[in-house]
Design a protein around this motif. Structure first.
Motif, short mmCIF file in Angstrom:
data_model
loop_
_atom_site.label_atom_id
_atom_site.label_comp_id
_atom_site.label_asym_id
_atom_site.label_seq_id
_atom_site.Cartn_x
_atom_site.Cartn_y
_atom_site.Cartn_z
N TYR A 163 -7.48 6.10 -2.85
CA TYR A 163 -8.52 6.49 -1.89
C TYR A 163 -8.06 7.76 -1.18
CZ TYR A 163 -9.71 1.67 -2.85
OH TYR A 163 -10.02 0.49 -3.50
N PHE A 164 -8.99 8.69 -1.01
CA PHE A 164 -8.68 9.95 -0.32
C PHE A 164 -9.02 9.82 1.17
CE2 PHE A 164 -8.98 11.81 -4.60
CZ PHE A 164 -7.85 12.61 -4.59
N VAL A 165 -8.07 10.20 2.00
CA VAL A 165 -8.28 10.22 3.45
C VAL A 165 -8.09 11.64 3.96
CG1 VAL A 165 -7.24 9.58 5.66
CG2 VAL A 165 -7.73 7.82 3.96
N ARG A 166 -9.11 12.15 4.60
CA ARG A 166 -9.03 13.48 5.25
C ARG A 166 -8.71 13.23 6.72
NH1 ARG A 166 -9.36 17.44 8.24
NH2 ARG A 166 -10.36 19.42 7.67
N ILE A 204 -3.19 5.43 -1.00
CA ILE A 204 -4.03 6.25 -0.13
C ILE A 204 -3.42 7.66 -0.10
CG2 ILE A 204 -4.77 6.66 2.24
CD1 ILE A 204 -5.06 3.63 2.55
N ILE A 205 -4.22 8.64 -0.52
CA ILE A 205 -3.77 10.04 -0.58
C ILE A 205 -4.36 10.77 0.63
CG2 ILE A 205 -3.76 12.14 -1.96
CD1 ILE A 205 -4.28 10.35 -4.43
N ILE A 206 -3.49 11.35 1.44
CA ILE A 206 -3.91 11.93 2.72
C ILE A 206 -3.74 13.45 2.72
CG2 ILE A 206 -3.44 11.96 5.20
CD1 ILE A 206 -2.58 9.09 5.04
N SER A 207 -4.75 14.12 3.27
CA SER A 207 -4.66 15.57 3.48
C SER A 207 -5.30 15.92 4.81
CB SER A 207 -5.39 16.31 2.35
OG SER A 207 -5.39 17.72 2.62
N ASP A 208 -4.76 16.94 5.47
CA ASP A 208 -5.37 17.39 6.73
C ASP A 208 -6.20 18.65 6.54
OD1 ASP A 208 -3.19 18.98 6.19
OD2 ASP A 208 -2.60 19.23 8.29
N THR A 209 -6.34 19.09 5.27
CA THR A 209 -7.22 20.23 4.96
C THR A 209 -7.96 19.88 3.67
OG1 THR A 209 -5.42 21.33 3.78
CG2 THR A 209 -5.72 21.92 6.09
N ILE A 251 0.85 -1.19 0.00
CA ILE A 251 0.00 0.00 0.00
C ILE A 251 0.88 1.24 0.00
CG2 ILE A 251 -1.88 1.18 1.20
CD1 ILE A 251 -2.38 -1.52 2.69
N GLY A 252 0.68 2.13 -0.97
CA GLY A 252 1.41 3.39 -1.04
C GLY A 252 0.66 4.51 -0.34
N ILE A 253 1.31 5.18 0.61
CA ILE A 253 0.69 6.28 1.37
C ILE A 253 1.37 7.58 0.98
CG2 ILE A 253 0.03 7.12 3.64
CD1 ILE A 253 -0.99 4.30 3.03
N THR A 254 0.60 8.51 0.42
CA THR A 254 1.20 9.76 -0.03
C THR A 254 0.32 10.95 0.35
OG1 THR A 254 2.16 10.88 -1.96
CG2 THR A 254 0.13 9.65 -2.32
N GLY A 255 0.86 12.14 0.19
CA GLY A 255 0.17 13.37 0.56
C GLY A 255 1.19 14.45 0.83
N GLU A 256 0.71 15.65 1.11
CA GLU A 256 1.61 16.78 1.34
C GLU A 256 2.30 16.68 2.70
OE1 GLU A 256 2.50 18.92 -0.78
OE2 GLU A 256 1.01 18.76 -2.36
N SER A 257 3.34 17.47 2.87
CA SER A 257 4.08 17.50 4.14
C SER A 257 3.15 17.81 5.31
CB SER A 257 5.18 18.57 4.08
OG SER A 257 6.05 18.33 3.01
N GLY A 258 3.29 17.04 6.38
CA GLY A 258 2.52 17.30 7.60
C GLY A 258 1.06 16.88 7.55
N SER A 259 0.67 16.12 6.51
CA SER A 259 -0.74 15.73 6.38
C SER A 259 -1.12 14.57 7.28
CB SER A 259 -1.05 15.37 4.92
OG SER A 259 -0.25 14.28 4.49
N GLY A 260 -0.13 13.86 7.80
CA GLY A 260 -0.42 12.72 8.68
C GLY A 260 -0.15 11.37 8.04
N GLN A 314 -14.43 8.82 -3.41
CA GLN A 314 -14.87 8.72 -2.03
C GLN A 314 -13.84 9.40 -1.12
OE1 GLN A 314 -16.79 5.04 -0.53
NE2 GLN A 314 -15.96 4.10 -2.39
N VAL A 315 -14.32 9.95 -0.02
CA VAL A 315 -13.46 10.58 0.97
C VAL A 315 -13.75 9.95 2.33
CG1 VAL A 315 -12.86 12.72 2.17
CG2 VAL A 315 -13.30 12.75 -0.30
N PHE A 316 -12.70 9.59 3.05
CA PHE A 316 -12.84 8.98 4.37
C PHE A 316 -12.24 9.94 5.40
CE2 PHE A 316 -12.49 5.76 1.13
CZ PHE A 316 -13.58 4.94 1.39
#
Length: 389
Positions: free
Chosen positions: A149-152, A123-128, A41-50, A194-196
């Motif tokens: 999959y987008f994870v907020r 899984i693409i992660i963002s905190d905003t 599973i690849g986990i990616t997103g911007e710096s500090g997103s979690g 979808q957003v989780f």
């Protein structure tokens, strides 16, 4: 059991030739191969997103664990692709990927450089709000035929802030608003997804269970059980699904045991493979998070004392180290002749070769024992989950 036609033909031929040992060996190889199916599973997103916090939460690892945890920080802590195997299931690997903005690469080049072909999904992660780079990356992943999959993340912070601001605070309404806002933002960018919403520090809450259900539904069949047993017990439904997954394989393990190396059990007129059963019971304990390392990790991540978690474990299997002596002692307490004969009904769930071994009483011993042991450990796992809540 999931098998291609050549596997089934080989097992059936061995049984028709009255070679149960060969059939059992083929079935065991098939079951072992399925348990070791890789999931990447690849986990990616911007710096500090979690991202790193998600990697830890998904594996049930405390972020302060210097040995197992992905490093967590307020600045970009992932400068290169880093793999984090599950502590109990090394075939399940989460890859913490650097934020795309920190690499200065375009989205398609970024995927090439991180080796997108090795991942089963992203899984693409963002905190905003999901940013332009997140959307570009998702579109490139889509072009390359992979799922994403987008994870907020960090919604616990959003809920706390909303509670401070709002007089009539409604947590579900706030979560729904965050979810819809993210979906609309993605839709405006030309992406329907979808957003989780979740908190990496409270996996039992919010959308972690929805994310698992979606992955379970969309993954290839041979990877579903692998994902399931590796997931932390984030709900009672997860525990029940784990039980059913283990239960579905009991008829096949019973055949392996009955046809394999036999160890006499005092007081019973049958024989079972105690070492095989002990190994399976240990698998159940690990899958339910009832082994000592898993319980310690749960205590670390939840703040519940280890002694409080172990205090609600009732079965001798959950409280003691698993070995052949404990298995033999427990079998003699539960295995009556009537129940053993009734257990043979499980053979009808193996339509291809069930009737060929219907007369094997040692099969029935193993079937009945594993079924009862699974029930005991399921109840222990439920009690521990309720204690955490």
């Amino acid at each position: 059991i999931m098998a291609d036609s050549s596997d089934i033909v080989g097992i059936k031929e061995a049984l028709q030739n009255n070679n149960q040992a060969l059939a059992a060996a083929k079935i065991k190889e098939l079951l072992d191969n399925q348990s070791n199916t890789p999931l990447k599973i690849g986990i990616t997103g911007e710096s500090g997103s979690g991202k790193s916090s998600f990697v830890n939460a998904f594996r049930g690892v405390d972020h302060r664990d210097e040995k197992e945890a992905a490093p967590v920080g307020v600045v970009e802590t992932t400068a290169e692709v880093k793999e984090y195997p599950h502590p109990d299931y090394p075939n399940v690997i989460l890859w913490d990927l650097p934020g795309i903005s920190s690499t200065k690469f375009p989205a398609d080049d970024y995927l090439s450089r991180v080796g997108f072909e090795k991942f089963d999904f992203f899984i693409i992660i963002s905190d905003t709000h999901f940013r332009e780079n997140d959307v570009k990356l998702a579109k490139e992943i889509q072009k390359m035929g992979k799922k994403f999959y987008f994870v907020r993340s960090k919604v616990d912070n959003d809920l706390l802030n909303a509670q401070r601001r709002q007089r009539d605070f409604d947590p579900e309404q706030t979560l729904s608003h965050i979810r819809d806002d993210c979906k609309q933002g993605l839709l405006n960018a030309g992406l329907q997804a979808q957003v989780f919403v979740l908190s990496n520090f409270y996996p039992q809450r919010y959308d972690f269970h929805r994310l698992h259900e979606t992955l379970e539904r969309e993954l290839p069949e041979h990877q579903r059980d692998v994902l399931l047993v590796a997931m932390p017990n984030i709900s009672l439904e997860i525990i029940e699904k784990k039980k059913e997954a283990f239960k579905s394989k009991i008829p096949y393990w019973a055949l392996v045991s009955a046809a394999g190396a036999l160890v006499p059990v005092p007081g019973l007129s049958v024989a079972v493979d105690l070492s095989l059963i002990a190994g399976l019971v240990q698998q159940y304990k690990t899958g339910f998070g009832l082994d000592t390392p898993s319980l310690q990790r749960l205590a670390n991540t939840t703040g519940v004392q280890l002694t409080d978690l172990t205090s609600v474990i009732r079965s001798p299997l959950g409280l003691n180290n698993i070995n052949a002596q404990l298995i033999m002692k427990t079998i003699t307490q539960i295995a009556t002749v009537a129940s053993l004969m009734a257990a043979k009904e499980g053979l009808r769930f193996i339509p291809i070769f069930g009737t060929m071994i219907a007369g094997t009483l040692s099969y029935a011993v193993t079937y009945k024992a594993l079924l009862d042991f699974l029930e005991m450990l399921t109840e222990d796992a439920q009690n521990v989950f309720k204690k955490v809540l």
